[in-house]
Scaffold this motif. Structure first.
Motif, short mmCIF file in Angstrom:
data_model
loop_
_atom_site.label_atom_id
_atom_site.label_comp_id
_atom_site.label_asym_id
_atom_site.label_seq_id
_atom_site.Cartn_x
_atom_site.Cartn_y
_atom_site.Cartn_z
N GLY A 1 0.83 -1.20 0.00
CA GLY A 1 0.00 0.00 0.00
C GLY A 1 0.86 1.25 0.00
N VAL A 2 0.32 2.30 -0.60
CA VAL A 2 1.00 3.59 -0.63
C VAL A 2 0.02 4.64 -0.15
N ARG A 3 0.51 5.52 0.70
CA ARG A 3 -0.33 6.61 1.20
C ARG A 3 0.40 7.93 0.91
N GLN B 1 0.40 11.91 1.54
CA GLN B 1 -0.15 12.92 2.45
C GLN B 1 0.53 14.25 2.19
#
Length: 91
Positions: A85-87, A89
């Motif tokens: 997963g990549v977040r 922000q």
């Protein structure tokens, strides 16, 4: 870039003389590879060296410690998928 595969130090020197930008070693034992890279770097400090063939999760650390600039492997194509997963922000 011109990448030439070499199977020995002698072949690597021939590739360098022929204008190679990158030397790739395939299926070379990590201990042997470390010796070769050390010798070649003494004469060609700006050279780029790659290791390929037989590199996997069990020996990647050994190959990473040989002094090469990169590792080439197709083992990722044959491994089980991973859930990554990549977040993103704002700062």
């Amino acid at each position: 870039k011109i990448v030439i595969e070499a199977e020995s130090v002698e072949k690597a020197y021939q590739a360098i003389e022929a204008g190679a930008d990158v030397i790739q070693f395939d299926k070379v034992d990590p201990n042997q590879l470390q010796q070769w890279v050390s010798v070649l770097r003494a004469d060609w400090p700006s050279g780029v060296f790659l290791a390929a063939g037989g590199i996997n999760v069990n020996n990647v650390g050994q190959y990473a410690q040989t002094g090469v600039d990169g590792l080439v492997t197709s083992s990722l194509q044959y491994d089980a998928p991973a859930d990554i997963g990549v977040r993103i922000q704002p700062k």
